[in-house]
Design an enzyme around this catalytic site. Structure first.
Site, PDB file in Angstrom:
ATOM      1  N   HIS A  77       0.942  -1.335   0.110  1.00  0.00           N
ATOM      2  CA  HIS A  77       0.000   0.016  -0.105  1.00  0.00           C
ATOM      3  C   HIS A  77       0.727   1.185  -0.037  1.00  0.00           C
ATOM      4  CE1 HIS A  77      -2.265  -3.258   1.986  1.00  0.00           C
ATOM      5  NE2 HIS A  77      -3.056  -3.016   1.082  1.00  0.00           N
ATOM      6  N   GLY A 122      -6.983  11.444   8.297  1.00  0.00           N
ATOM      7  CA  GLY A 122      -7.731  10.374   7.513  1.00  0.00           C
ATOM      8  C   GLY A 122      -7.857  10.589   6.154  1.00  0.00           C
ATOM      9  N   ILE A 125      -3.848  13.419  13.177  1.00  0.00           N
ATOM     10  CA  ILE A 125      -4.724  14.741  12.913  1.00  0.00           C
ATOM     11  C   ILE A 125      -5.940  14.635  12.200  1.00  0.00           C
ATOM     12  CG2 ILE A 125      -2.457  16.292  13.167  1.00  0.00           C
ATOM     13  CD1 ILE A 125      -2.137  16.234  10.200  1.00  0.00           C
ATOM     14  N   GLY A 126      -6.880  14.501  13.013  1.00  0.00           N
ATOM     15  CA  GLY A 126      -8.387  14.196  12.585  1.00  0.00           C
ATOM     16  C   GLY A 126      -9.507  14.925  12.854  1.00  0.00           C
ATOM     17  N   GLU A 153     -26.267   4.164  14.896  1.00  0.00           N
ATOM     18  CA  GLU A 153     -27.822   3.975  15.075  1.00  0.00           C
ATOM     19  C   GLU A 153     -27.910   3.332  16.537  1.00  0.00           C
ATOM     20  OE1 GLU A 153     -30.218   2.437  12.310  1.00  0.00           O
ATOM     21  OE2 GLU A 153     -28.966   3.062  10.639  1.00  0.00           O
ATOM     22  N   GLU A 161     -14.628   9.686  16.713  1.00  0.00           N
ATOM     23  CA  GLU A 161     -13.907   9.737  15.506  1.00  0.00           C
ATOM     24  C   GLU A 161     -13.826   8.002  15.216  1.00  0.00           C
ATOM     25  OE1 GLU A 161     -11.172   7.617  16.991  1.00  0.00           O
ATOM     26  OE2 GLU A 161      -9.908   8.856  16.106  1.00  0.00           O
ATOM     27  N   MET A 162     -12.855   7.726  14.497  1.00  0.00           N
ATOM     28  CA  MET A 162     -12.940   6.388  13.596  1.00  0.00           C
ATOM     29  C   MET A 162     -11.774   5.685  13.852  1.00  0.00           C
ATOM     30  SD  MET A 162     -16.034   6.991  10.969  1.00  0.00           S
ATOM     31  CE  MET A 162     -16.031   5.160  10.507  1.00  0.00           C
ATOM     32  N   GLU A 163     -10.713   6.070  14.497  1.00  0.00           N
ATOM     33  CA  GLU A 163      -9.120   5.467  14.319  1.00  0.00           C
ATOM     34  C   GLU A 163      -8.379   5.389  15.648  1.00  0.00           C
ATOM     35  OE1 GLU A 163     -10.288   8.243  12.412  1.00  0.00           O
ATOM     36  OE2 GLU A 163     -10.558   7.186  10.528  1.00  0.00           O
ATOM     37  N   SER A 181     -15.500  18.797  14.039  1.00  0.00           N
ATOM     38  CA  SER A 181     -15.860  19.197  12.812  1.00  0.00           C
ATOM     39  C   SER A 181     -17.409  19.026  13.050  1.00  0.00           C
ATOM     40  CB  SER A 181     -15.513  18.120  11.852  1.00  0.00           C
ATOM     41  OG  SER A 181     -15.842  16.924  12.014  1.00  0.00           O
ATOM     42  N   ARG A 241     -13.046  20.830   6.618  1.00  0.00           N
ATOM     43  CA  ARG A 241     -12.373  19.486   7.037  1.00  0.00           C
ATOM     44  C   ARG A 241     -11.044  19.155   6.560  1.00  0.00           C
ATOM     45  NH1 ARG A 241     -17.168  16.015   9.362  1.00  0.00           N
ATOM     46  NH2 ARG A 241     -18.782  17.691   8.782  1.00  0.00           N
TER      47      ARG A 241
HETATM   48  O1  LIG Z   1     -11.289  13.665   9.519  1.00  0.00           O
HETATM   49  P1  LIG Z   1     -10.858  12.170   9.624  1.00  0.00           P
HETATM   50  O2  LIG Z   1      -9.155  12.376   9.996  1.00  0.00           O
HETATM   51  O3  LIG Z   1     -10.770  11.032   8.413  1.00  0.00           O
HETATM   52  O4  LIG Z   1     -11.516  11.515  10.795  1.00  0.00           O
HETATM   53  C1  LIG Z   1     -12.832  11.448  11.008  1.00  0.00           C
HETATM   54  O5  LIG Z   1     -13.530  11.661   9.733  1.00  0.00           O
HETATM   55  C2  LIG Z   1     -13.894  10.443   9.186  1.00  0.00           C
HETATM   56  C3  LIG Z   1     -15.204  10.470   9.093  1.00  0.00           C
HETATM   57  O6  LIG Z   1     -15.874  11.340   8.474  1.00  0.00           O
HETATM   58  C4  LIG Z   1     -13.402   9.419  10.063  1.00  0.00           C
HETATM   59  O7  LIG Z   1     -12.232   8.953   9.409  1.00  0.00           O
HETATM   60  C5  LIG Z   1     -13.464  10.038  11.338  1.00  0.00           C
HETATM   61  O8  LIG Z   1     -12.442   9.524  12.317  1.00  0.00           O
HETATM   62  O1  LIG Z   2     -19.480  13.202  14.007  1.00  0.00           O
HETATM   63  C1  LIG Z   2     -18.309  12.625  13.788  1.00  0.00           C
HETATM   64  C2  LIG Z   2     -17.373  13.668  12.945  1.00  0.00           C
HETATM   65  C3  LIG Z   2     -16.076  13.316  12.531  1.00  0.00           C
HETATM   66  N1  LIG Z   2     -15.772  12.008  12.591  1.00  0.00           N
HETATM   67  C4  LIG Z   2     -16.684  11.017  13.116  1.00  0.00           C
HETATM   68  O2  LIG Z   2     -16.438   9.964  13.198  1.00  0.00           O
HETATM   69  N2  LIG Z   2     -17.917  11.369  13.563  1.00  0.00           N
END
Ligand SMILES: O=P(O)(O)O[C@H]1O[C@H](CO)[C@@H](O)[C@H]1O
Ligand SMILES: O=c1cc[nH]c(=O)[nH]1
Length: 234
Positions: free
Chosen positions: A4, A20, A88-89, A162, A179-181, A203, A217
């Site tokens: 990758h 991200g 940096i998210g 949900e 967030e997601m990471e 955000s 963003r």
């Molecule tokens: O802006 P990034 O760094 O991607 O982080 C947030 O934004 C994404 C979702 O819109 C997810 O990856 C979340 O963790």
């Molecule tokens: O609401 C949000 C905003 C950014 N990233 C997320 O995962 N959720």
């Protein structure tokens, strides 16, 4: 070279900032680094290496979600020798005192699961930030006068949630933002004896339903980039 990342050995710095969004990586590298050069674009996941105040830095996208981040962070640490990894998210605020555009420094992250669940099995492992990076980032944020919060966040597998009942419990227990990471980043860093921190900018707001547009963003979260750079080299 990995499946990758097409960078050559030596193209990736020991310090890596991890948005991200790959286009945030490009913007941040072109805005904050001296002499940024493209070192990866496999699958459109940009990585740039340059210098900041004479220090070599790579800024590399991770994609969205923990499985995607896990691929890049494993390869950056195991194949390219990354030692300091700062996400940096963007993030969604879960508490009323956390405002849109505030910065959140994630001390730890709650999850339902991470890609590491397979090896951790029944263990409820508590992923945590590197304390030195966290303290340095807090000092950098305070010096800037940015609205800053330090505490626990939630790393979710879904953007479109949900489970309002779970959010209610997390809000009750002081979780600052979603967030997601981060949970997987901290777990991988611990496993490989590397340093990690997540510096997040709000955000979206889950309570007020405010939401910044995509271009903000991608290109407007400069404070968090500077806080991350200052923390990395404090
Ligand atoms: O802006 P990034 O760094 O991607 O982080 C947030 O934004 C994404 C979702 O819109 C997810 O990856 C979340 O963790
Ligand atoms: O609401 C949000 C905003 C950014 N990233 C997320 O995962 N959720």
């Amino acid at each position: 070279m990995t499946p990758h990342i097409s960078a050559q050995p030596g193209d990736i710095a020991e310090t890596v900032l991890l948005p991200g969004d790959p286009r945030r990586a490009k913007w941040a590298a072109e805005t904050f680094l001296d002499s940024p050069r493209l070192v990866n674009e496999v699958r459109g996941m940009f990585g740039f290496t340059g210098t900041w105040k004479g220090n070599e830095v790579t800024i590399h996208g991770t994609g969205m979600g923990m499985p995607s981040l896990s691929i890049y962070v494993n390869e950056l640490i195991r194949e390219y020798g990354a030692r300091t990894l700062i996400r940096i998210g963007s993030a969604g605020a879960m508490q009323p005192q956390v405002k849109v555009r505030d910065v959140v420094l994630a001390m730890t992250s709650t999850t339902l699961s991470t890609p590491s669940r397979g090896i951790l099995r029944e263990l409820n492992y508590a992923p945590c930030a590197d304390y030195g990076l966290l303290a340095a980032a807090h000092a950098a944020a305070a010096a800037k006068g940015v609205g800053t919060h330090v505490g626990g966040i939630y790393s979710s597998d879904v953007f479109y949630d949900e489970r309002p009942d779970l959010n209610e419990q997390m809000q009750r227990h002081g979780i600052l933002a979603v967030e997601m990471e981060t949970a997987e980043l901290y777990t991988l860093a611990a496993r490989h004896d590397a340093r990690a921190l997540s510096v997040l900018t709000i955000s979206d707001h889950l309570l007020t339903e405010e939401a910044l547009p995509p271009e903000d963003r991608e290109r407007s979260f400069g404070d968090m980039v500077e806080i991350a750079l200052e923390a990395a080299f404090a």
